[in-house]
Design a protein around this motif. Sequence first.
Motif, PDB file in Angstrom:
ATOM      1  N   PRO A   1       4.964   1.143  72.358  1.00  0.00           N
ATOM      2  CA  PRO A   1       6.242   1.361  73.026  1.00  0.00           C
ATOM      3  C   PRO A   1       6.880   2.643  72.495  1.00  0.00           C
ATOM      4  CG  PRO A   1       6.113  -0.887  72.222  1.00  0.00           C
ATOM      5  CD  PRO A   1       4.924  -0.157  71.674  1.00  0.00           C
TER       6      PRO A   1
ATOM      7  N   PHE B   1       9.722   3.362  71.421  1.00  0.00           N
ATOM      8  CA  PHE B   1      10.538   3.363  70.204  1.00  0.00           C
ATOM      9  C   PHE B   1       9.645   3.325  68.961  1.00  0.00           C
ATOM     10  CE2 PHE B   1      10.315  -1.048  71.575  1.00  0.00           C
ATOM     11  CZ  PHE B   1      10.010  -1.730  70.417  1.00  0.00           C
TER      12      PHE B   1
ATOM     13  N   GLY C   1      12.394   4.811  82.542  1.00  0.00           N
ATOM     14  CA  GLY C   1      12.521   3.700  81.597  1.00  0.00           C
ATOM     15  C   GLY C   1      12.429   4.207  80.167  1.00  0.00           C
TER      16      GLY C   1
ATOM     17  N   VAL D   1      15.151   4.314  76.377  1.00  0.00           N
ATOM     18  CA  VAL D   1      14.841   4.037  74.977  1.00  0.00           C
ATOM     19  C   VAL D   1      14.927   5.299  74.123  1.00  0.00           C
ATOM     20  CG1 VAL D   1      13.055   3.212  73.426  1.00  0.00           C
ATOM     21  CG2 VAL D   1      13.376   2.127  75.637  1.00  0.00           C
TER      22      VAL D   1
ATOM     23  N   HIS E   1      22.228   2.493  78.846  1.00  0.00           N
ATOM     24  CA  HIS E   1      22.171   1.552  77.727  1.00  0.00           C
ATOM     25  C   HIS E   1      23.573   1.196  77.248  1.00  0.00           C
ATOM     26  CE1 HIS E   1      20.793   0.585  73.381  1.00  0.00           C
ATOM     27  NE2 HIS E   1      20.869  -0.495  74.116  1.00  0.00           N
TER      28      HIS E   1
ATOM     29  N   VAL F   1      12.387  -1.096  83.279  1.00  0.00           N
ATOM     30  CA  VAL F   1      13.354  -1.301  82.198  1.00  0.00           C
ATOM     31  C   VAL F   1      14.777  -1.307  82.741  1.00  0.00           C
ATOM     32  CG1 VAL F   1      14.291  -0.299  80.096  1.00  0.00           C
ATOM     33  CG2 VAL F   1      11.846  -0.354  80.433  1.00  0.00           C
TER      34      VAL F   1
ATOM     35  N   PHE G   1       5.101  -5.363  75.520  1.00  0.00           N
ATOM     36  CA  PHE G   1       5.750  -4.053  75.520  1.00  0.00           C
ATOM     37  C   PHE G   1       7.216  -4.173  75.969  1.00  0.00           C
ATOM     38  CE2 PHE G   1       6.127   0.352  76.538  1.00  0.00           C
ATOM     39  CZ  PHE G   1       4.997   1.003  76.085  1.00  0.00           C
TER      40      PHE G   1
ATOM     41  N   ALA H   1       9.513  -6.389  73.722  1.00  0.00           N
ATOM     42  CA  ALA H   1       9.863  -5.672  72.495  1.00  0.00           C
ATOM     43  C   ALA H   1      10.906  -4.598  72.778  1.00  0.00           C
ATOM     44  CB  ALA H   1       8.616  -5.046  71.877  1.00  0.00           C
ATOM     45  N   THR H   2      10.728  -3.886  73.916  1.00  0.00           N
ATOM     46  CA  THR H   2      11.694  -2.856  74.279  1.00  0.00           C
ATOM     47  C   THR H   2      13.079  -3.453  74.496  1.00  0.00           C
ATOM     48  OG1 THR H   2       9.944  -1.587  75.336  1.00  0.00           O
ATOM     49  CG2 THR H   2      12.196  -1.019  75.919  1.00  0.00           C
TER      50      THR H   2
ATOM     51  N   PHE I   1      14.570  -4.273  71.253  1.00  0.00           N
ATOM     52  CA  PHE I   1      15.017  -3.047  70.602  1.00  0.00           C
ATOM     53  C   PHE I   1      16.358  -2.595  71.176  1.00  0.00           C
ATOM     54  CE2 PHE I   1      15.321   1.583  70.756  1.00  0.00           C
ATOM     55  CZ  PHE I   1      15.273   1.894  69.416  1.00  0.00           C
ATOM     56  N   LEU I   2      16.526  -2.706  72.505  1.00  0.00           N
ATOM     57  CA  LEU I   2      17.762  -2.254  73.151  1.00  0.00           C
ATOM     58  C   LEU I   2      18.913  -3.239  72.943  1.00  0.00           C
ATOM     59  CD1 LEU I   2      16.368  -0.869  76.514  1.00  0.00           C
ATOM     60  CD2 LEU I   2      17.249   0.429  74.583  1.00  0.00           C
ATOM     61  N   GLY I   3      18.610  -4.386  72.292  1.00  0.00           N
ATOM     62  CA  GLY I   3      19.663  -5.349  72.012  1.00  0.00           C
ATOM     63  C   GLY I   3      19.947  -6.272  73.182  1.00  0.00           C
ATOM     64  N   LEU I   4      19.049  -6.314  74.182  1.00  0.00           N
ATOM     65  CA  LEU I   4      19.284  -7.156  75.350  1.00  0.00           C
ATOM     66  C   LEU I   4      18.317  -8.315  75.436  1.00  0.00           C
ATOM     67  CD1 LEU I   4      19.983  -4.183  77.578  1.00  0.00           C
ATOM     68  CD2 LEU I   4      21.484  -6.141  77.459  1.00  0.00           C
TER      69      LEU I   4
ATOM     70  N   GLY J   1      10.927  -6.235  68.169  1.00  0.00           N
ATOM     71  CA  GLY J   1      11.770  -5.159  68.691  1.00  0.00           C
ATOM     72  C   GLY J   1      13.104  -5.123  67.961  1.00  0.00           C
TER      73      GLY J   1
END
Lengths: 317, 272
Positions: free
Chosen positions: A143, A145, A252, A256, A271, B123, B208, B211-212, B215-218, B228
């Motif tokens: 990914p 990140f 997308g 990130v 975001h 996403v 994927f 985890a994303t 990571f984004l907090g959602l 993530g």
Amino acid sequence: MLRYTLRRLGMLGVTLLVASVLIFLITAVLPGDIGRIILGPFAEESAVRALNESLGLNDPLVWRYFDWIAGVLQGDWGQSMSLNTPVLPLALERFSRSLALAALAVAMLLPLAIGAGVAAGRRPGGPLDRVLSVVGLGLGAMPEFVTGVLLIVVLGLGLDWFPVQATTPADGSVWAVIHGLMLPALCLVLLLFAYLFRMTRSGMLSALEADYTRTARLKGLPERLVLRRHVLRNALLPTVTVMGAQLGWLVGGLVVVESLFRYPGIGSLLHNAATNKDIPLLAGCTLLVTAVFSLANLAADLVYALLNPRVRDALAD
Amino acid sequence: MRSLTRSLTVSPGLTIGLLMVMVWVVTAAFAPWVAPHEPTAMGVGPQTAAPSWGYWFGTDQYGRDILSRVIYGGRYVLAIAPASTLLGLILGTLIGLLAAYGRGWLDEVIMRLLDAIMAFPIVVLALLALTVLGSSTLNVILVIGLVFAPLIARTARSAALTEVRKEYVEAARLRGEGHWYVMVMEVAPNIRGPLMVEATIRLGYAVFTSATLGFLGLGVQPPAPDWGVMVSSSRSLLTTAPWAVLAPALAIAAVVIGFSLIADGLRDREQQ
């Protein structure tokens, strides 16, 4: 070609219509009591009802959609709740920054991925092909990140080559801007490299095996000309089509990557809107991103049709 | 069984992929016995300790054992990814079958709708839906499943298009079977090959995507040891304790690579 273009434009219209209905349904209907969300759980019931009334939330659904879409078409994209500014100018300004980042990424990606794909496809199973395929598999699995973090550790902190926070100096030269955007752009390149590399490689393989390539060789053309005139032209066609679809991943990825590198583009704006539950801003950004993404797909299809004589001729009537 | 053992020896990629995934499945399933510490317990070790014999992957800023967190974190990923893929598979197969079987205007309408949904970057669509629905593990599964359904529907439709013209479909209809019966009981089993390959590819992407979102907090919320979430909450430690970020990051990469090796192996077997 004209008929094809018109047909594709019609399809684009349908796509945008359905997408806008979807955005409307998700942002305006799913959340339920919008007035309650804005005012919070402790507000008076009467205040909530008054706000709902003033926002026009009690009107019939179809009416509300047309009201909303009419405003959107006239440039009224609503007001951001968290930032207290109109959505459209903000989204456009941020979008132009993302465009700069994306352009830098694509400018590095295309020669890298296509060059690697061509080189690997010329000698399938050779050492270069194996190394590149493993690298591509590894990159495709990470990914953005994760690769971003690795880039920060190695190139940003370890070697100190590039700034770890994306910066665009206002009075800087082009090189200073590129230098500042290098890490997030590289991160996007790594995200998209695997797929594009694979497509180019398999395009090369099928073009090298094709009859027209054998004919070209048998009639005694030098290998360079065979590659340039016959193999490459055909091998790159599928790459052009997937480039359009890859733009979705790019967008997308922007969400990130921009958040990771704290770059003020449309991705980090999306975001932020999501984290702050700023629904008008979220709806506006999504609409803009979707529209641009659909247009890019259309452009990729048209370029494909122009490049491919078979499609071009079939469309000529 | 014999075909399975043969394909394992024929395709080393498939074997390696299965092994990579199985390691995580087993450690996640037996996490309470495998993990040396509680995943959310603070202060089980010193703060931001480097990897050592006591703490194989080191500790984070709250003195939590990172190895234990990574092992428990596998539970989130390995529950969310298969569940959402299964949802997408069921939904996508039904939609794809309906389009291929219905043909004509129904096919056209369904495909145009799917095109429109696919006009959203994945996403972004997930971000939109999760903001409105709220973040919970169940919602993450639902959203990823729904976002994947159109992609799977496309595969199902193109695989089913050649099947629905075959004679067994007509025979079943002449026997007096209903449309849904023919689609699900007759056509669906015949397209399971391409569907399995597609589902395995989606599994990797589901890992994927979840985890994303974490990571984004959602997605899964802290302090849960989702991978993530771990990367995002240890981001500020990059200079002082890079292992806190690297361990969950590499775990994600390992699982995704495992799934994509399996998908490649299955596709090769399918094409033979």
